[in-house]
Design a protein around this motif. Sequence first.
Motif, PDB file in Angstrom:
ATOM      1  N   ILE A  32       0.868  -1.086  -0.212  1.00  0.00           N
ATOM      2  CA  ILE A  32      -0.047  -0.097   0.019  1.00  0.00           C
ATOM      3  C   ILE A  32       0.837   1.015  -0.024  1.00  0.00           C
ATOM      4  CG2 ILE A  32      -1.650   1.331   1.179  1.00  0.00           C
ATOM      5  CD1 ILE A  32      -2.555  -1.384   2.442  1.00  0.00           C
ATOM      6  N   GLY A  33       1.002   1.816  -1.327  1.00  0.00           N
ATOM      7  CA  GLY A  33       2.044   2.866  -1.487  1.00  0.00           C
ATOM      8  C   GLY A  33       1.535   4.341  -1.320  1.00  0.00           C
ATOM      9  N   MET A  34       2.254   5.260  -1.383  1.00  0.00           N
ATOM     10  CA  MET A  34       1.755   6.709  -1.414  1.00  0.00           C
ATOM     11  C   MET A  34       2.878   7.589  -1.788  1.00  0.00           C
ATOM     12  SD  MET A  34       0.953   6.887   2.671  1.00  0.00           S
ATOM     13  CE  MET A  34       0.661   5.162   2.537  1.00  0.00           C
ATOM     14  N   PRO A  35       2.630   8.798  -2.384  1.00  0.00           N
ATOM     15  CA  PRO A  35       3.826   9.718  -2.642  1.00  0.00           C
ATOM     16  C   PRO A  35       4.482  10.105  -1.456  1.00  0.00           C
ATOM     17  CG  PRO A  35       1.858  10.611  -3.836  1.00  0.00           C
ATOM     18  CD  PRO A  35       1.427   9.305  -2.983  1.00  0.00           C
ATOM     19  N   GLY A  36       5.851   9.969  -1.448  1.00  0.00           N
ATOM     20  CA  GLY A  36       6.679  10.336  -0.159  1.00  0.00           C
ATOM     21  C   GLY A  36       7.359  11.657  -0.444  1.00  0.00           C
ATOM     22  N   ILE A  37       8.402  11.915   0.381  1.00  0.00           N
ATOM     23  CA  ILE A  37       9.140  13.255   0.321  1.00  0.00           C
ATOM     24  C   ILE A  37      10.123  13.109  -0.590  1.00  0.00           C
ATOM     25  CG2 ILE A  37       8.252  13.919   2.641  1.00  0.00           C
ATOM     26  CD1 ILE A  37      11.109  13.316   3.729  1.00  0.00           C
ATOM     27  N   ASN A  38      10.976  13.971  -1.288  1.00  0.00           N
ATOM     28  CA  ASN A  38      11.957  13.767  -2.028  1.00  0.00           C
ATOM     29  C   ASN A  38      13.543  13.974  -1.290  1.00  0.00           C
ATOM     30  OD1 ASN A  38      11.973  16.659  -1.319  1.00  0.00           O
ATOM     31  ND2 ASN A  38      12.600  17.183  -3.335  1.00  0.00           N
ATOM     32  N   ALA A  39      14.514  13.608  -1.846  1.00  0.00           N
ATOM     33  CA  ALA A  39      15.658  13.370  -0.678  1.00  0.00           C
ATOM     34  C   ALA A  39      16.432  14.468  -0.208  1.00  0.00           C
ATOM     35  CB  ALA A  39      16.846  12.781  -1.941  1.00  0.00           C
ATOM     36  N   THR A  40      16.071  15.746  -0.561  1.00  0.00           N
ATOM     37  CA  THR A  40      16.302  16.951  -0.037  1.00  0.00           C
ATOM     38  C   THR A  40      15.323  17.853   0.857  1.00  0.00           C
ATOM     39  OG1 THR A  40      16.090  18.418  -2.223  1.00  0.00           O
ATOM     40  CG2 THR A  40      18.280  17.442  -1.676  1.00  0.00           C
ATOM     41  N   ASP A  41      14.305  17.103   1.150  1.00  0.00           N
ATOM     42  CA  ASP A  41      13.170  17.665   1.735  1.00  0.00           C
ATOM     43  C   ASP A  41      13.410  17.857   3.189  1.00  0.00           C
ATOM     44  OD1 ASP A  41      10.770  17.776   3.447  1.00  0.00           O
ATOM     45  OD2 ASP A  41       9.755  17.457   1.487  1.00  0.00           O
ATOM     46  N   SER A  99       6.746  -0.451   7.311  1.00  0.00           N
ATOM     47  CA  SER A  99       6.557   0.704   6.550  1.00  0.00           C
ATOM     48  C   SER A  99       7.931   0.948   5.989  1.00  0.00           C
ATOM     49  CB  SER A  99       6.039   1.904   7.474  1.00  0.00           C
ATOM     50  OG  SER A  99       6.953   2.266   8.222  1.00  0.00           O
ATOM     51  N   PHE A 100       7.937   1.640   4.855  1.00  0.00           N
ATOM     52  CA  PHE A 100       9.051   2.007   4.067  1.00  0.00           C
ATOM     53  C   PHE A 100       9.017   3.330   3.423  1.00  0.00           C
ATOM     54  CE2 PHE A 100       6.244   0.318   0.822  1.00  0.00           C
ATOM     55  CZ  PHE A 100       6.165   1.085  -0.165  1.00  0.00           C
ATOM     56  N   SER A 101      10.167   3.987   3.276  1.00  0.00           N
ATOM     57  CA  SER A 101      10.275   5.375   2.608  1.00  0.00           C
ATOM     58  C   SER A 101      11.683   5.258   1.513  1.00  0.00           C
ATOM     59  CB  SER A 101      10.290   6.448   3.481  1.00  0.00           C
ATOM     60  OG  SER A 101      10.505   7.533   2.891  1.00  0.00           O
ATOM     61  N   ALA A 102      11.363   5.560   0.487  1.00  0.00           N
ATOM     62  CA  ALA A 102      12.494   5.715  -0.418  1.00  0.00           C
ATOM     63  C   ALA A 102      12.453   7.349  -1.158  1.00  0.00           C
ATOM     64  CB  ALA A 102      12.369   4.751  -1.640  1.00  0.00           C
ATOM     65  N   THR A 103      13.737   7.730  -1.173  1.00  0.00           N
ATOM     66  CA  THR A 103      13.459   9.010  -1.654  1.00  0.00           C
ATOM     67  C   THR A 103      14.602   9.189  -2.928  1.00  0.00           C
ATOM     68  OG1 THR A 103      15.583   9.618  -0.332  1.00  0.00           O
ATOM     69  CG2 THR A 103      13.233  10.130   0.679  1.00  0.00           C
ATOM     70  N   HIS A 104      14.257  10.010  -3.850  1.00  0.00           N
ATOM     71  CA  HIS A 104      14.820  10.209  -5.149  1.00  0.00           C
ATOM     72  C   HIS A 104      15.008  12.011  -5.105  1.00  0.00           C
ATOM     73  CE1 HIS A 104      14.273   6.249  -6.146  1.00  0.00           C
ATOM     74  NE2 HIS A 104      13.171   6.403  -5.910  1.00  0.00           N
ATOM     75  N   ALA A 105      15.887  12.240  -5.958  1.00  0.00           N
ATOM     76  CA  ALA A 105      16.159  13.960  -6.269  1.00  0.00           C
ATOM     77  C   ALA A 105      14.792  14.697  -6.306  1.00  0.00           C
ATOM     78  CB  ALA A 105      16.726  14.107  -7.141  1.00  0.00           C
ATOM     79  N   ASP A 106      13.952  14.099  -6.934  1.00  0.00           N
ATOM     80  CA  ASP A 106      12.769  14.781  -7.329  1.00  0.00           C
ATOM     81  C   ASP A 106      11.554  14.224  -6.744  1.00  0.00           C
ATOM     82  OD1 ASP A 106      12.918  13.310  -9.158  1.00  0.00           O
ATOM     83  OD2 ASP A 106      12.627  14.349 -10.760  1.00  0.00           O
ATOM     84  N   ALA A 107      11.421  13.185  -6.244  1.00  0.00           N
ATOM     85  CA  ALA A 107      10.271  12.204  -6.008  1.00  0.00           C
ATOM     86  C   ALA A 107      10.665  11.557  -4.719  1.00  0.00           C
ATOM     87  CB  ALA A 107       9.834  11.609  -7.180  1.00  0.00           C
ATOM     88  N   GLY A 108       9.553  11.036  -4.081  1.00  0.00           N
ATOM     89  CA  GLY A 108       9.746  10.060  -3.044  1.00  0.00           C
ATOM     90  C   GLY A 108       8.413   8.959  -3.036  1.00  0.00           C
ATOM     91  N   VAL A 109       8.605   7.851  -2.305  1.00  0.00           N
ATOM     92  CA  VAL A 109       7.419   6.782  -2.176  1.00  0.00           C
ATOM     93  C   VAL A 109       7.506   6.333  -0.768  1.00  0.00           C
ATOM     94  CG1 VAL A 109       9.073   4.999  -3.199  1.00  0.00           C
ATOM     95  CG2 VAL A 109       6.526   4.868  -3.325  1.00  0.00           C
ATOM     96  N   ALA A 110       6.471   6.331  -0.266  1.00  0.00           N
ATOM     97  CA  ALA A 110       6.307   5.620   1.007  1.00  0.00           C
ATOM     98  C   ALA A 110       5.125   4.569   0.928  1.00  0.00           C
ATOM     99  CB  ALA A 110       6.030   6.739   2.072  1.00  0.00           C
ATOM    100  N   GLY A 111       5.298   3.683   1.899  1.00  0.00           N
ATOM    101  CA  GLY A 111       4.069   2.972   2.223  1.00  0.00           C
ATOM    102  C   GLY A 111       4.077   1.840   3.488  1.00  0.00           C
ATOM    103  N   VAL A 112       3.405   0.767   2.875  1.00  0.00           N
ATOM    104  CA  VAL A 112       3.478  -0.479   3.905  1.00  0.00           C
ATOM    105  C   VAL A 112       3.499  -1.787   3.016  1.00  0.00           C
ATOM    106  CG1 VAL A 112       2.096  -1.855   5.676  1.00  0.00           C
ATOM    107  CG2 VAL A 112       2.161   0.825   5.625  1.00  0.00           C
ATOM    108  N   TYR A 113       4.401  -2.812   3.285  1.00  0.00           N
ATOM    109  CA  TYR A 113       4.329  -3.943   2.940  1.00  0.00           C
ATOM    110  C   TYR A 113       3.798  -4.923   3.902  1.00  0.00           C
ATOM    111  CZ  TYR A 113       5.814  -8.575   1.723  1.00  0.00           C
ATOM    112  OH  TYR A 113       6.038 -10.044   1.528  1.00  0.00           O
TER     113      TYR A 113
END
Length: 448
Positions: free
Chosen positions: A271-280, A317-331
């Motif tokens: 169950i994922g959702m948009p997360g924060i980016n790497a420099t947030d 739960s997890f969170s992965a960040t990229h320069a301009d995007a992120g993704v978060a959620g639960v596995y």
Amino acid sequence: MSEPIPLPLDLPELDLEVAGGARFRRSVLPSGVRLITEDVPGAASVSIGCFVPLGSRDEADSEYGSSHFLEHLLFKGTPTRSARDVALAFERVGGDFNAATSREQTVYHARVRDHDLPLAIDVLADMLTSSLIEHDDFETERGVILEEIAMTDDDPIDVLWERFYATHFDEHPLGRPIAGTRESISATKRDGVVEFYRRNYRPDTLVVAIAGRVDHEAAKIRLEAGLRAGGWDLDTPRAPTPRRDATVLARPARERFETLDRPLEQTNLIIGMPGINATDQRRNVNGMLHHILGGGMSSRLFQEVRERRGLVYSVYSFSATHADAGVAGVYAGCLPSKAAEAIRVIRAELERVATDGVTDEEMADARGAGAGAGALALESNVARMHRLARAELVLGEFIDLDGSVARLNAVTADELRSLAQTLVTSGHTIEAIGPLTDEARTELEALR
């Protein structure tokens, strides 16, 4: 030192003492090469990473898979070293060496005793500048990579994560599998990969991070000599390649739901959702939130879904960040018969953290966990090396342990609740693989 150290690209030299008595040094060479080191008192080993800020998201369709292809090919030999010579150079001194490709960078790294650092620099510089990429080696590695892709396709969890990224990011290159696909690798031409290598591996893209027992000046001299020996032009002045644009990636505000029916014993879902980016600037808020929600055995999800109800073996739960995007959620992974109830409990925990926030006790525990994990990570020179590279390539600032702890202590309960609300209400990407009952499907669709 608790204040972050800015790393402007036009500042040639930095030399500072940081937490724990380590010496932090950084040189931006006239050629654009960046060398960043952390000399750790008492260390008997050293880790070195040569980073190129280029990954799978940077490839044109005709080049798709080239970054990962090069990760394999640069170990296959140079005019002065065979593939076996490269391996022997590290193994005869008891060293570790490897490479990795991500969506945004490629790294070639090694860990050796401190007095073997010159050897590691020589070999890595030779690989970066002078790899032959012979036709026979290219075809051999094509077969190896196709086997690697086949292995991934046989693992339902790997398939789940790759499909999740593809679904979440739609047609954006961030959503593509890093290694490429069977079709793209089968169609890749040697000349195209060689051209990709020559175009992108150059002085102004290279960041070298070294942590452990290291003499910065000696390493700089050795690095420049190794790069020159491989034919790189270090005399023409160049500015370092700018860091990635951190403008937040536009993402259509719509729900995404995909299921893959495979004959498995478990239902696995994200169950994922948009997360924060790497420099947030909410990075520490994000880290604390995920620790509380699903970061370990004391987390809400683990306690509610596994310990109290026995619905799953694995949930986090997890969170992965990229320069301009992120993704978060639960596995979560569970028996199909338990999936509907597991989803209901997960959904309730997501809603509870977004509505009610977290307790003072949970915040104190998360602060302690973050500070402790940060301190333990610094026992590893490999972790220090990656921290240096992230500071240079991504963040544009270096933060030592004291600074990290200070930022953790500054996080407030209101910030945690606000971020949780933002994440939970931003639209879901749902990916499932394995048997899915009608009741479980209904519960997942209720999240949309």
